[in-house]
Design a protein around this motif. Structure first.
Motif, PDB file in Angstrom:
ATOM      1  N   ASP A 183      61.329   9.073  49.596  1.00  0.00           N
ATOM      2  CA  ASP A 183      61.716   8.084  48.587  1.00  0.00           C
ATOM      3  C   ASP A 183      60.963   6.773  48.772  1.00  0.00           C
ATOM      4  O   ASP A 183      60.625   6.092  47.791  1.00  0.00           O
ATOM      5  N   PHE A 184      60.702   6.394  50.017  1.00  0.00           N
ATOM      6  CA  PHE A 184      59.998   5.128  50.230  1.00  0.00           C
ATOM      7  C   PHE A 184      58.559   5.204  49.740  1.00  0.00           C
ATOM      8  O   PHE A 184      58.044   4.230  49.185  1.00  0.00           O
ATOM      9  N   THR A 185      57.912   6.332  49.938  1.00  0.00           N
ATOM     10  CA  THR A 185      56.526   6.488  49.454  1.00  0.00           C
ATOM     11  C   THR A 185      56.476   6.321  47.937  1.00  0.00           C
ATOM     12  O   THR A 185      55.591   5.637  47.399  1.00  0.00           O
ATOM     13  N   LYS A 186      57.425   6.936  47.240  1.00  0.00           N
ATOM     14  CA  LYS A 186      57.470   6.800  45.778  1.00  0.00           C
ATOM     15  C   LYS A 186      57.730   5.349  45.377  1.00  0.00           C
ATOM     16  O   LYS A 186      57.137   4.843  44.423  1.00  0.00           O
ATOM     17  N   LEU A 187      58.630   4.680  46.120  1.00  0.00           N
ATOM     18  CA  LEU A 187      58.902   3.271  45.845  1.00  0.00           C
ATOM     19  C   LEU A 187      57.657   2.426  46.092  1.00  0.00           C
ATOM     20  O   LEU A 187      57.299   1.564  45.274  1.00  0.00           O
ATOM     21  N   PHE A 188      56.986   2.671  47.198  1.00  0.00           N
ATOM     22  CA  PHE A 188      55.793   1.905  47.561  1.00  0.00           C
ATOM     23  C   PHE A 188      54.714   1.999  46.485  1.00  0.00           C
ATOM     24  O   PHE A 188      54.111   0.989  46.097  1.00  0.00           O
ATOM     25  N   MET A 189      54.484   3.207  45.977  1.00  0.00           N
ATOM     26  CA  MET A 189      53.418   3.420  45.005  1.00  0.00           C
ATOM     27  C   MET A 189      53.687   2.716  43.681  1.00  0.00           C
ATOM     28  O   MET A 189      52.761   2.415  42.930  1.00  0.00           O
ATOM     29  N   ILE A 190      54.957   2.432  43.390  1.00  0.00           N
ATOM     30  CA  ILE A 190      55.302   1.681  42.184  1.00  0.00           C
ATOM     31  C   ILE A 190      55.312   0.178  42.459  1.00  0.00           C
ATOM     32  O   ILE A 190      54.738  -0.616  41.706  1.00  0.00           O
ATOM     33  N   VAL A 191      55.948  -0.223  43.540  1.00  0.00           N
ATOM     34  CA  VAL A 191      56.146  -1.647  43.813  1.00  0.00           C
ATOM     35  C   VAL A 191      54.840  -2.384  44.065  1.00  0.00           C
ATOM     36  O   VAL A 191      54.688  -3.550  43.664  1.00  0.00           O
ATOM     37  N   GLN A 214      58.641  14.529  38.583  1.00  0.00           N
ATOM     38  CA  GLN A 214      58.118  15.849  38.953  1.00  0.00           C
ATOM     39  C   GLN A 214      56.592  15.877  38.844  1.00  0.00           C
ATOM     40  O   GLN A 214      55.905  16.411  39.713  1.00  0.00           O
ATOM     41  N   LEU A 215      56.067  15.274  37.789  1.00  0.00           N
ATOM     42  CA  LEU A 215      54.611  15.259  37.610  1.00  0.00           C
ATOM     43  C   LEU A 215      53.921  14.423  38.677  1.00  0.00           C
ATOM     44  O   LEU A 215      52.769  14.684  39.027  1.00  0.00           O
ATOM     45  N   LEU A 216      54.622  13.420  39.201  1.00  0.00           N
ATOM     46  CA  LEU A 216      54.039  12.561  40.230  1.00  0.00           C
ATOM     47  C   LEU A 216      53.717  13.335  41.506  1.00  0.00           C
ATOM     48  O   LEU A 216      52.979  12.850  42.358  1.00  0.00           O
ATOM     49  N   GLU A 217      54.263  14.532  41.634  1.00  0.00           N
ATOM     50  CA  GLU A 217      54.024  15.338  42.826  1.00  0.00           C
ATOM     51  C   GLU A 217      52.983  16.434  42.580  1.00  0.00           C
ATOM     52  O   GLU A 217      52.798  17.312  43.409  1.00  0.00           O
ATOM     53  N   SER A 218      52.278  16.360  41.449  1.00  0.00           N
ATOM     54  CA  SER A 218      51.390  17.450  41.067  1.00  0.00           C
ATOM     55  C   SER A 218      49.924  17.031  40.963  1.00  0.00           C
ATOM     56  O   SER A 218      49.498  16.456  39.955  1.00  0.00           O
ATOM     57  N   PRO A 219      49.111  17.310  41.999  1.00  0.00           N
ATOM     58  CA  PRO A 219      47.674  17.072  41.891  1.00  0.00           C
ATOM     59  C   PRO A 219      47.029  17.871  40.757  1.00  0.00           C
ATOM     60  O   PRO A 219      46.024  17.440  40.189  1.00  0.00           O
ATOM     61  N   MET A 220      47.586  19.030  40.406  1.00  0.00           N
ATOM     62  CA  MET A 220      47.043  19.814  39.297  1.00  0.00           C
ATOM     63  C   MET A 220      47.157  19.034  37.986  1.00  0.00           C
ATOM     64  O   MET A 220      46.224  19.011  37.174  1.00  0.00           O
ATOM     65  N   ALA A 221      48.309  18.394  37.774  1.00  0.00           N
ATOM     66  CA  ALA A 221      48.491  17.586  36.568  1.00  0.00           C
ATOM     67  C   ALA A 221      47.495  16.431  36.548  1.00  0.00           C
ATOM     68  O   ALA A 221      46.929  16.091  35.495  1.00  0.00           O
ATOM     69  N   VAL A 222      47.258  15.839  37.706  1.00  0.00           N
ATOM     70  CA  VAL A 222      46.293  14.742  37.801  1.00  0.00           C
ATOM     71  C   VAL A 222      44.888  15.223  37.456  1.00  0.00           C
ATOM     72  O   VAL A 222      44.162  14.583  36.694  1.00  0.00           O
ATOM     73  N   ALA A 223      44.499  16.370  38.011  1.00  0.00           N
ATOM     74  CA  ALA A 223      43.151  16.906  37.778  1.00  0.00           C
ATOM     75  C   ALA A 223      42.916  17.182  36.299  1.00  0.00           C
ATOM     76  O   ALA A 223      41.865  16.812  35.737  1.00  0.00           O
ATOM     77  N   ILE A 224      43.865  17.832  35.648  1.00  0.00           N
ATOM     78  CA  ILE A 224      43.721  18.157  34.227  1.00  0.00           C
ATOM     79  C   ILE A 224      43.672  16.883  33.386  1.00  0.00           C
ATOM     80  O   ILE A 224      42.859  16.768  32.454  1.00  0.00           O
ATOM     81  N   TYR A 228      66.085   3.626  44.169  1.00  0.00           N
ATOM     82  CA  TYR A 228      65.986   3.743  45.625  1.00  0.00           C
ATOM     83  C   TYR A 228      67.285   3.306  46.298  1.00  0.00           C
ATOM     84  O   TYR A 228      67.804   3.977  47.201  1.00  0.00           O
ATOM     85  N   PHE A 229      67.840   2.175  45.837  1.00  0.00           N
ATOM     86  CA  PHE A 229      69.037   1.643  46.499  1.00  0.00           C
ATOM     87  C   PHE A 229      70.313   2.364  46.092  1.00  0.00           C
ATOM     88  O   PHE A 229      71.377   2.120  46.659  1.00  0.00           O
ATOM     89  N   GLU A 230      70.212   3.256  45.124  1.00  0.00           N
ATOM     90  CA  GLU A 230      71.343   4.137  44.842  1.00  0.00           C
ATOM     91  C   GLU A 230      71.493   5.191  45.931  1.00  0.00           C
ATOM     92  O   GLU A 230      72.584   5.714  46.168  1.00  0.00           O
ATOM     93  N   LYS A 231      70.376   5.490  46.609  1.00  0.00           N
ATOM     94  CA  LYS A 231      70.379   6.506  47.664  1.00  0.00           C
ATOM     95  C   LYS A 231      70.372   5.897  49.064  1.00  0.00           C
ATOM     96  O   LYS A 231      70.785   6.541  50.027  1.00  0.00           O
ATOM     97  N   HIS A 232      69.857   4.668  49.188  1.00  0.00           N
ATOM     98  CA  HIS A 232      69.690   4.061  50.506  1.00  0.00           C
ATOM     99  C   HIS A 232      70.340   2.675  50.524  1.00  0.00           C
ATOM    100  O   HIS A 232      70.297   1.935  49.544  1.00  0.00           O
ATOM    101  N   ASP A 233      70.903   2.331  51.667  1.00  0.00           N
ATOM    102  CA  ASP A 233      71.591   1.045  51.779  1.00  0.00           C
ATOM    103  C   ASP A 233      70.624  -0.130  51.851  1.00  0.00           C
ATOM    104  O   ASP A 233      70.918  -1.208  51.352  1.00  0.00           O
ATOM    105  N   SER A 234      69.470   0.091  52.492  1.00  0.00           N
ATOM    106  CA  SER A 234      68.551  -1.033  52.694  1.00  0.00           C
ATOM    107  C   SER A 234      67.166  -0.525  53.066  1.00  0.00           C
ATOM    108  O   SER A 234      66.954   0.683  53.269  1.00  0.00           O
ATOM    109  N   LEU A 235      66.240  -1.461  53.140  1.00  0.00           N
ATOM    110  CA  LEU A 235      64.895  -1.189  53.647  1.00  0.00           C
ATOM    111  C   LEU A 235      64.807  -1.669  55.082  1.00  0.00           C
ATOM    112  O   LEU A 235      65.394  -2.695  55.447  1.00  0.00           O
ATOM    113  N   SER A 236      64.083  -0.948  55.900  1.00  0.00           N
ATOM    114  CA  SER A 236      63.879  -1.397  57.279  1.00  0.00           C
ATOM    115  C   SER A 236      62.881  -2.548  57.300  1.00  0.00           C
ATOM    116  O   SER A 236      62.163  -2.801  56.316  1.00  0.00           O
TER     117      SER A 236
END
Length: 264
Positions: free
Chosen positions: A40-48, A95-105, A195-203
């Motif tokens: 979840d943090f990786t996904k947050l990082f790539m957006i933030v 779901q698409l964010l996890e697909s290199p095939m979607a990126v390639a096409i 992210y904060f719906e699933k996690h209490d805080s960031l380290s």
């Protein structure tokens, strides 16, 4: 995610956010190549860290944000489609964010389109934002939504959308930059709340990674924006089209040959 991986992803974001090559697609591929864990943090990082890149727009075009109310109204109108479709398609986009095939096409398809864009829209009649109508802005907003598919490129889709409405390449690119602010702010706010719906805080380490990621993306984006406008006015989109085709083709061949380029 470690410091090295965070800095590399931030460099990719800053360099590609405003180029028509897909920053998200490149970050997905970069994280896959480095074996960054798909948590979840990786996904947050790539957006933030996109915040750092879009703040570069505010820094470079500071005066434009204090000229008229119409400036903001047109941005709001163009932003509406992303709000609606972003909420409706949120799970599918993740779901698409996890697909290199979607990126390639997407890279391949977008590259082919960019080869012909300069010829398709070669008679602009709108050179200033004041000449744009609200309908023009709304149509650009719908074009931007195509970039919810990873690899399409938010800037590329919105620039092509602007040119399709008879905007000059320079105006279409600049409006795309301005439109990035509400779009990325909205995406960041939503991803942070998720992210904060699933996690209490960031380290402490995670906060530091987000800070350095935004700083790096900001600095690199300033350089990229300045270079992109000048290059676009002189040479158009063909080089970006060929780049996308080459990168997308290589990725597609690797995937079809069984090479595992997936986010872990």
């Amino acid at each position: 995610m470690n410091w090295f991986e965070a800095i590399i992803l931030a460099l990719i974001e800053g360099l590609t956010e405003f180029l028509p090559v897909s920053s998200t697609g490149h970050m997905i591929l970069g994280s896959a190549a480095m074996g960054v864990e798909n948590d979840d943090f990786t996904k947050l990082f790539m957006i933030v860290i996109q915040l750092g890149a879009i703040l570069a727009v505010f820094a470079l075009y500071f005066k434009r944000f204090f000229q008229s109310v119409q400036f903001y109204l047109k941005l709001i109108v163009a932003f509406i489609p992303a709000v609606v479709l972003g909420v409706l398609l949120s799970d599918y986009i993740d779901q698409l964010l996890e697909s290199p095939m979607a990126v390639a096409i997407s890279l391949l398809a977008g590259g082919i389109i960019l080869l012909f864009v300069d010829n398709w829209f070669n008679k602009p009649r709108i050179n200033e934002m004041e000449e744009m109508t609200y309908l023009d802005a709304l149509k650009v907003g719908f074009f931007q939504c195509i970039a919810m598919i990873p690899g399409v490129s938010r800037s590329g889709a919105s620039i092509v959308g602007g040119m399709s409405q008879k905007m000059s390449r320079k105006l279409a690119a600049e409006f795309s930059f301005f439109l990035a602010l509400p779009t990325m702010l909205g995406a960041t706010a939503k991803k942070t709340l998720d992210y904060f719906e699933k996690h209490d805080s960031l380290s402490g380490d995670q906060v530091n990674l987000l800070i350095i990621g935004n700083v790096v993306a900001f600095v690199v984006a300033i350089i990229a924006i300045k270079g992109f406008i000048g290059f676009l006015n002189k040479h158009g989109f063909k080089l970006f089209g060929w780049y996308r085709i080459v990168v997308g083709g290589i990725i597609l061949i690797l995937l079809l040959c069984g090479y595992e380029l997936t986010i872990l």
